[in-house]
Design a protein around this motif. Structure first.
Motif, PDB file in Angstrom:
ATOM      1  N   UNK A  32      24.381 -24.209 -53.899  1.00 44.87           N
ATOM      2  CA  UNK A  32      25.619 -24.098 -53.132  1.00 44.87           C
ATOM      3  C   UNK A  32      25.317 -24.086 -51.634  1.00 44.87           C
ATOM      4  N   UNK A  33      26.266 -24.591 -50.844  1.00 48.63           N
ATOM      5  CA  UNK A  33      26.115 -24.498 -49.385  1.00 48.63           C
ATOM      6  C   UNK A  33      27.220 -23.646 -48.768  1.00 48.63           C
ATOM      7  N   UNK A  34      27.920 -22.901 -49.619  1.00 50.22           N
ATOM      8  CA  UNK A  34      28.889 -21.924 -49.139  1.00 50.22           C
ATOM      9  C   UNK A  34      28.166 -20.629 -48.795  1.00 50.22           C
ATOM     10  N   UNK A  35      28.852 -19.728 -48.115  1.00 50.08           N
ATOM     11  CA  UNK A  35      28.318 -18.387 -47.931  1.00 50.08           C
ATOM     12  C   UNK A  35      28.467 -17.655 -49.260  1.00 50.08           C
ATOM     13  N   UNK A  36      27.370 -17.201 -49.824  1.00 52.30           N
ATOM     14  CA  UNK A  36      27.430 -16.556 -51.134  1.00 52.30           C
ATOM     15  C   UNK A  36      28.341 -15.339 -51.105  1.00 52.30           C
ATOM     16  N   UNK A  37      28.426 -14.683 -49.956  1.00 55.07           N
ATOM     17  CA  UNK A  37      29.316 -13.533 -49.810  1.00 55.07           C
ATOM     18  C   UNK A  37      30.785 -13.908 -50.022  1.00 55.07           C
ATOM     19  N   UNK A  38      31.112 -15.181 -49.808  1.00 52.14           N
ATOM     20  CA  UNK A  38      32.477 -15.680 -50.024  1.00 52.14           C
ATOM     21  C   UNK A  38      32.599 -16.094 -51.486  1.00 52.14           C
ATOM     22  N   UNK A  39      32.968 -15.149 -52.306  1.00 54.62           N
ATOM     23  CA  UNK A  39      32.990 -15.377 -53.758  1.00 54.62           C
ATOM     24  C   UNK A  39      33.911 -16.528 -54.138  1.00 54.62           C
ATOM     25  N   UNK A  40      35.103 -16.555 -53.578  1.00 51.16           N
ATOM     26  CA  UNK A  40      36.091 -17.577 -53.939  1.00 51.16           C
ATOM     27  C   UNK A  40      35.567 -18.983 -53.650  1.00 51.16           C
ATOM     28  N   UNK A  41      35.067 -19.202 -52.436  1.00 47.72           N
ATOM     29  CA  UNK A  41      34.568 -20.527 -52.060  1.00 47.72           C
ATOM     30  C   UNK A  41      33.357 -20.919 -52.896  1.00 47.72           C
ATOM     31  N   UNK A  42      32.488 -19.958 -53.159  1.00 42.93           N
ATOM     32  CA  UNK A  42      31.275 -20.239 -53.930  1.00 42.93           C
ATOM     33  C   UNK A  42      31.611 -20.590 -55.367  1.00 42.93           C
ATOM     34  N   UNK A  43      32.519 -19.836 -55.972  1.00 42.14           N
ATOM     35  CA  UNK A  43      32.929 -20.119 -57.353  1.00 42.14           C
ATOM     36  C   UNK A  43      33.586 -21.490 -57.446  1.00 42.14           C
ATOM     37  N   UNK A  44      34.454 -21.808 -56.494  1.00 39.92           N
ATOM     38  CA  UNK A  44      35.136 -23.108 -56.511  1.00 39.92           C
ATOM     39  C   UNK A  44      34.127 -24.255 -56.437  1.00 39.92           C
ATOM     40  N   UNK A  45      33.120 -24.086 -55.582  1.00 41.28           N
ATOM     41  CA  UNK A  45      32.116 -25.144 -55.477  1.00 41.28           C
ATOM     42  C   UNK A  45      31.291 -25.253 -56.755  1.00 41.28           C
ATOM     43  N   UNK A  46      30.914 -24.136 -57.335  1.00 45.26           N
ATOM     44  CA  UNK A  46      30.134 -24.165 -58.583  1.00 45.26           C
ATOM     45  C   UNK A  46      30.936 -24.817 -59.700  1.00 45.26           C
ATOM     46  N   UNK A  47      32.222 -24.543 -59.763  1.00 43.67           N
ATOM     47  CA  UNK A  47      33.054 -25.148 -60.802  1.00 43.67           C
ATOM     48  C   UNK A  47      33.150 -26.659 -60.622  1.00 43.67           C
ATOM     49  N   UNK A  48      33.220 -27.132 -59.380  1.00 48.26           N
ATOM     50  CA  UNK A  48      33.229 -28.581 -59.136  1.00 48.26           C
ATOM     51  C   UNK A  48      31.895 -29.197 -59.538  1.00 48.26           C
ATOM     52  N   UNK A  49      30.809 -28.521 -59.205  1.00 43.95           N
ATOM     53  CA  UNK A  49      29.483 -29.024 -59.555  1.00 43.95           C
ATOM     54  C   UNK A  49      29.285 -29.044 -61.067  1.00 43.95           C
ATOM     55  N   UNK A  50      29.785 -28.025 -61.740  1.00 44.80           N
ATOM     56  CA  UNK A  50      29.682 -27.968 -63.202  1.00 44.80           C
ATOM     57  C   UNK A  50      30.422 -29.140 -63.830  1.00 44.80           C
ATOM     58  N   UNK A  51      31.619 -29.410 -63.345  1.00 48.04           N
ATOM     59  CA  UNK A  51      32.409 -30.531 -63.863  1.00 48.04           C
ATOM     60  C   UNK A  51      31.698 -31.860 -63.645  1.00 48.04           C
ATOM     61  N   UNK A  52      30.913 -31.958 -62.564  1.00 48.87           N
ATOM     62  CA  UNK A  52      30.196 -33.195 -62.248  1.00 48.87           C
ATOM     63  C   UNK A  52      28.922 -33.356 -63.073  1.00 48.87           C
ATOM     64  N   UNK A  53      28.460 -32.271 -63.718  1.00 52.05           N
ATOM     65  CA  UNK A  53      27.274 -32.381 -64.560  1.00 52.05           C
ATOM     66  C   UNK A  53      26.114 -31.501 -64.166  1.00 52.05           C
TER      67      UNK A  53
END
Length: 353
Positions: free
Chosen positions: A28-49
């Motif tokens: 991830x390239x979000x601030x890990x402290x920002x849970x919402x942004x980090x989770x959203x990015x991980x979910x997009x990455x998961x969907x991509x494979x």
């Protein structure tokens, strides 16, 4: 083959090593402290494979955020630790499925031991990471510069130290931005260890240069049967890392599934926006779960013949185009209908083909 003889390591609910499929990682390239942004990015990455995700843990707040992030994602999470051994311990206490450390910058042996003790207690694998850019001065002097041999010695010294502490649930990562040095280092270390290897070309660069360097480097390494999990490191959107990693593995015959898009280079006969069309097709098929080859051709003169090896394809003409299956023209449509026609055919592929 090296990969078939490596130890298996369980990371959350995924397994690498022992000949298991090569898993794709990103960070991830979000601030890990920002849970919402980090989770959203991980979910997009998961969907991509993406199979495994890594998050930077530079602060105690970031370590604490892992617990909440873990509740909202479905893939294993790796905590990336530098310098402060207490962050590694906190990350594991907050649910990290694996930690990435460089024991050389964690500090004293006692501090490394403290990290190892918690990992052993919780059966959490440790990725021992060494980059050519942080090679110890004594090894640079010993080998008269930064070399593949020096990188391998540095990594194995740290691995042996952790093994001496009574723990061998390890993954090794040796990276360099020098592609050929990195490839050579993997050839050397593969003959010296049975621990699974996390492979990548570090600091490879922007989308263009990073993709080329990663494809060449990973191609050399993986084609020798070396490597158990990979990350394509790019300066850009992490989603691009997943796309590239999937394509590299598919090109090497190491992963099946997903639609492969092939397209011809443009020439003077091209009378449609082939570049735009090919990119639209590549984006359009990303969410279609088929194992097919799709051809995008720029003219109706050679298109059908050139597309013969593809399962399905389209060839453009002036204001119109052809839908082609196995080299045979099956339909002529208006240019603006090409993309929609192809998508409809793919979405109904299992029902009719």
């Amino acid at each position: 083959m090296y990969r078939e003889n490596t130890k298996t390591v369980r990371i959350g609910d995924r397994v690498i090593g022992g000949g298991n499929p090569i898993l794709i990682q990103s960070m991830t390239n979000t601030k890990t402290e920002d849970v919402k942004a980090t989770v959203e990015q991980i979910q997009r990455l998961t969907a991509a494979g993406c199979d495994i995700i890594r998050c930077a843990v530079p602060t105690m707040e970031a370590a604490g955020a892992l617990a909440e992030i873990k509740k909202q994602i479905s893939i294993p999470l790796v905590a990336d630790i530098h310098f402060d051994y207490r962050l590694a311990i906190a990350a594991m206490e907050n649910g990290a499925d694996k930690i990435r450390i460089n024991p050389g910058n964690i500090g004293s042996r006692e501090r490394v031991q403290a990290v190892v003790d918690v990992a052993k207690e919780r059966d959490i694998p440790i990725r021992v990471g060494v980059n050519s850019g942080s090679l110890e001065k004594e090894l640079v002097k010993k080998y008269d510069g930064v070399t593949a041999e020096g990188i391998v010695e540095s990594a194995l010294d740290k691995v042996h130290m952790i093994e001496d502490m009574g723990y061998d649930n390890l993954v090794i990562s040796i990276k360099s931005s020098d592609v050929m040095m990195c490839a050579r280092a993997h050839e050397i270390i593969a003959a010296k260890t049975e621990h699974p290897l996390h492979v990548g070309i570090t600091e490879s660069g922007t989308l263009l240069s990073g993709n080329i360097k990663s494809a060449v480097g990973l191609g050399i390494i993986l084609s020798q049967g070396i490597g158990d999990t990979i990350r394509v490191s790019l300066t850009g959107d992490p989603l691009e890392e997943i796309k590239s990693a999937k394509l590299i593995l598919r090109t090497l015959g190491l992963r099946k599934g997903g639609i492969e898009v092939v397209s011809c280079p443009t020439c003077g006969r091209t009378q449609i926006d082939l570049i735009g069309l090919a990119n639209e097709v590549e984006n359009m098929v990303a969410d279609i779960p088929l194992d097919l080859k799709v051809a995008v051709m720029g003219c109706v003169v050679n298109g059908p013949g050139e597309a013969r090896e593809a399962d399905i394809g389209i060839a453009g003409g002036k204001g119109e185009g052809l839908l082609i299956k196995k080299g045979e023209t099956v339909k002529k449509v208006k240019e603006e209908e090409l993309l929609g026609t192809l998508r409809e055919e793919l979405l109904n592929w299992k029902k009719t083909d």
